[in-house]
Design a protein around this motif. Structure first.
Motif, PDB file in Angstrom:
ATOM      1  N   THR A 162       0.830  -1.203   0.000  1.00 13.08           N
ATOM      2  CA  THR A 162       0.000   0.000   0.000  1.00 13.08           C
ATOM      3  C   THR A 162       0.866   1.254   0.000  1.00 13.08           C
ATOM      4  O   THR A 162       2.069   1.219   0.263  1.00 13.08           O
ATOM      5  CB  THR A 162      -0.909   0.024   1.239  1.00 13.08           C
ATOM      6  OG1 THR A 162      -0.105  -0.023   2.419  1.00 13.08           O
ATOM      7  CG2 THR A 162      -1.859  -1.160   1.222  1.00 13.08           C
ATOM      8  N   LEU A 163       0.230   2.377  -0.293  1.00  6.78           N
ATOM      9  CA  LEU A 163       0.947   3.649  -0.312  1.00  6.78           C
ATOM     10  C   LEU A 163       1.228   4.120   1.103  1.00  6.78           C
ATOM     11  O   LEU A 163       0.405   3.968   2.005  1.00  6.78           O
ATOM     12  CB  LEU A 163       0.114   4.699  -1.049  1.00  6.78           C
ATOM     13  CG  LEU A 163      -0.214   4.437  -2.519  1.00  6.78           C
ATOM     14  CD1 LEU A 163      -1.005   5.612  -3.081  1.00  6.78           C
ATOM     15  CD2 LEU A 163       1.045   4.203  -3.328  1.00  6.78           C
ATOM     16  N   SER A 164       2.392   4.738   1.272  1.00  8.37           N
ATOM     17  CA  SER A 164       2.740   5.306   2.573  1.00  8.37           C
ATOM     18  C   SER A 164       2.068   6.668   2.726  1.00  8.37           C
ATOM     19  O   SER A 164       1.557   7.247   1.765  1.00  8.37           O
ATOM     20  CB  SER A 164       4.262   5.466   2.683  1.00  8.37           C
ATOM     21  OG  SER A 164       4.718   6.490   1.804  1.00  8.37           O
ATOM     22  N   GLU A 165       2.086   7.189   3.952  1.00  8.16           N
ATOM     23  CA  GLU A 165       1.480   8.500   4.208  1.00  8.16           C
ATOM     24  C   GLU A 165       2.176   9.588   3.390  1.00  8.16           C
ATOM     25  O   GLU A 165       1.524  10.504   2.875  1.00  8.16           O
ATOM     26  CB  GLU A 165       1.563   8.831   5.704  1.00  8.16           C
ATOM     27  CG  GLU A 165       0.664   7.962   6.579  1.00  8.16           C
ATOM     28  CD  GLU A 165       0.697   8.409   8.029  1.00  8.16           C
ATOM     29  OE1 GLU A 165       1.297   9.476   8.310  1.00  8.16           O
ATOM     30  OE2 GLU A 165       0.120   7.705   8.880  1.00  8.16           O
ATOM     31  N   ARG A 166       3.508   9.518   3.274  1.00 12.08           N
ATOM     32  CA  ARG A 166       4.245  10.523   2.504  1.00 12.08           C
ATOM     33  C   ARG A 166       3.893  10.429   1.012  1.00 12.08           C
ATOM     34  O   ARG A 166       3.761  11.442   0.330  1.00 12.08           O
ATOM     35  CB  ARG A 166       5.746  10.333   2.692  1.00 12.08           C
ATOM     36  CG  ARG A 166       6.271  10.821   4.032  1.00 12.08           C
ATOM     37  CD  ARG A 166       6.089  12.319   4.183  1.00 12.08           C
ATOM     38  NE  ARG A 166       6.859  12.859   5.302  1.00 12.08           N
ATOM     39  CZ  ARG A 166       6.787  14.100   5.723  1.00 12.08           C
ATOM     40  NH1 ARG A 166       5.944  14.942   5.131  1.00 12.08           N
ATOM     41  NH2 ARG A 166       7.515  14.520   6.736  1.00 12.08           N
ATOM     42  N   GLU A 167       3.768   9.222   0.500  1.00 10.45           N
ATOM     43  CA  GLU A 167       3.409   9.044  -0.905  1.00 10.45           C
ATOM     44  C   GLU A 167       2.017   9.601  -1.184  1.00 10.45           C
ATOM     45  O   GLU A 167       1.786  10.266  -2.195  1.00 10.45           O
ATOM     46  CB  GLU A 167       3.472   7.557  -1.283  1.00 10.45           C
ATOM     47  CG  GLU A 167       4.891   7.015  -1.346  1.00 10.45           C
ATOM     48  CD  GLU A 167       4.954   5.506  -1.410  1.00 10.45           C
ATOM     49  OE1 GLU A 167       5.985   4.973  -1.858  1.00 10.45           O
ATOM     50  OE2 GLU A 167       3.965   4.848  -1.003  1.00 10.45           O
TER      51      GLU A 167
END
Length: 234
Positions: free
Chosen positions: A172-177
Motif C-alpha cells: 500500500t501507499l505510505s502516508e508521505r506518498e
C-alpha cells in the motif's frame, strides 16, 4: 487541478442505495449498469450487464435491451456522451423528453416492455459503459438529466475502483506518498510540494515515483487519477 470530494464506495453494496436514490429522482422503476467489453476490438465489443434490480426475468430484460439497442449504444459511446432515451407505445415519456431537447438523444421506439434512459460514461479502455433507468413514466427535466449523468459517472468510477482494488499490488501507499500525490493532484509542482512538506525536491520526486510504481501507472498523471479512483486521495 482541484477535485471534488466524493465518498468512494468500499463495496458493491454501497453502490446499490445510490442507484435507488437516482432511480427515484427520475421516477424510474428499475436500474441497470452495462459495461462495454472488448475494448480495442471493434468486432468483438459487446454490452455486459454488471448490476441491476430488474428482479425476476432480469436476464430477459438485459438481453432484450442489448438485442434492440446494443449496437447503437456501443457505437454511440465512441462519438458522444449525450444520454440516449427511448419510449414505449402507450407509455412513452416523449413529453418530458421534449423539455430536455439538446441534452438527450431520442432513439426510435423499440419493442421493449419499458421506456428508459441510458447515461453514457467514458473512463478509458475498461471503464466505458451505461447507467440505465427504466419505467413506464420516467420524469425527466434538464436539471435531473444533468445531475443523474454526473452521478452516473461517479457510480462507474466506483465500480472501476472496486475492480482495481482487487488487482493492485499488496504493497500500500505510505502516508508521505499519499501526501505528495494529493498535492500533485491539487496542481502543485515538486518544488512547491517540497516546500509545503519540508522535504527536498529529490525526496518528493522519489515518493511520487514509488507511488507511481505501486499503482502500476506509466506516469504521475495516471497515478493521480488511479489514486483518486482507489480512494487514496480526492
Amino acid at each position: 487541478m482541484q477535485f471534488l470530494r466524493v465518498q468512494r464506495a468500499s463495496s458493491r453494496s454501497d453502490i446499490f442505495p445510490k442507484l435507488v436514490a437516482m432511480q427515484k429522482a427520475v421516477n424510474a422503476r428499475n436500474f441497470a449498469i452495462f459495461r462495454v467489453s472488448g475494448a480495442g476490438m471493434p468486432n468483438k465489443r459487446k454490452m455486459v450487464c454488471e448490476l441491476d434490480n430488474w428482479g425476476v426475468g432480469a436476464g430477459e430484460y438485459s438481453n432484450a435491451l442489448i438485442q434492440i439497442y446494443g449496437e447503437v449504444l456501443i457505437h454511440h459511446i465512441d462519438v458522444s456522451v449525450l444520454p440516449l432515451a427511448w419510449g414505449r407505445a402507450g407509455h412513452a415519456n416523449a413529453a418530458t423528453l421534449e423539455d430536455c431537447y439538446g441534452l438527450v438523444l431520442k432513439l426510435d421506439e423499440g419493442d421493449l416492455p419499458f421506456a428508459g434512459i441510458a447515461f453514457p460514461v467514458r473512463l478509458g479502455a475498461v471503464g466505458n459503459g451505461y447507467v440505465v433507468f427504466s419505467g413506464d413514466k420516467l420524469t425527466l427535466s434538464p436539471d435531473s438529466v444533468l445531475e443523474s449523468h454526473v452521478r452516473s459517472c461517479h457510480i462507474m468510477m466506483d465500480l472501476l475502483a472496486l475492480d482495481e482494488r482487487r488487482t493492485v499490488p499488496a504493497e500500500t501507499l505510505s502516508e508521505r506518498e499519499i501526501a505528495c500525490l494529493q498535492l500533485a493532484g491539487d496542481g502543485q509542482i515538486s518544488e512547491e510540494i517540497a516546500e509545503r512538506l519540508g522535504l527536498s525536491v529529490h525526496t518528493v520526486n522519489a515518493y511520487l515515483g514509488s507511488a507511481t510504481i505501486k499503482l502500476d501507472s506509466v506516469n504521475r498523471i495516471q497515478a493521480i487519477a488511479k489514486a483518486i479512483r482507489l480512494g487514496y486521495i480526492h
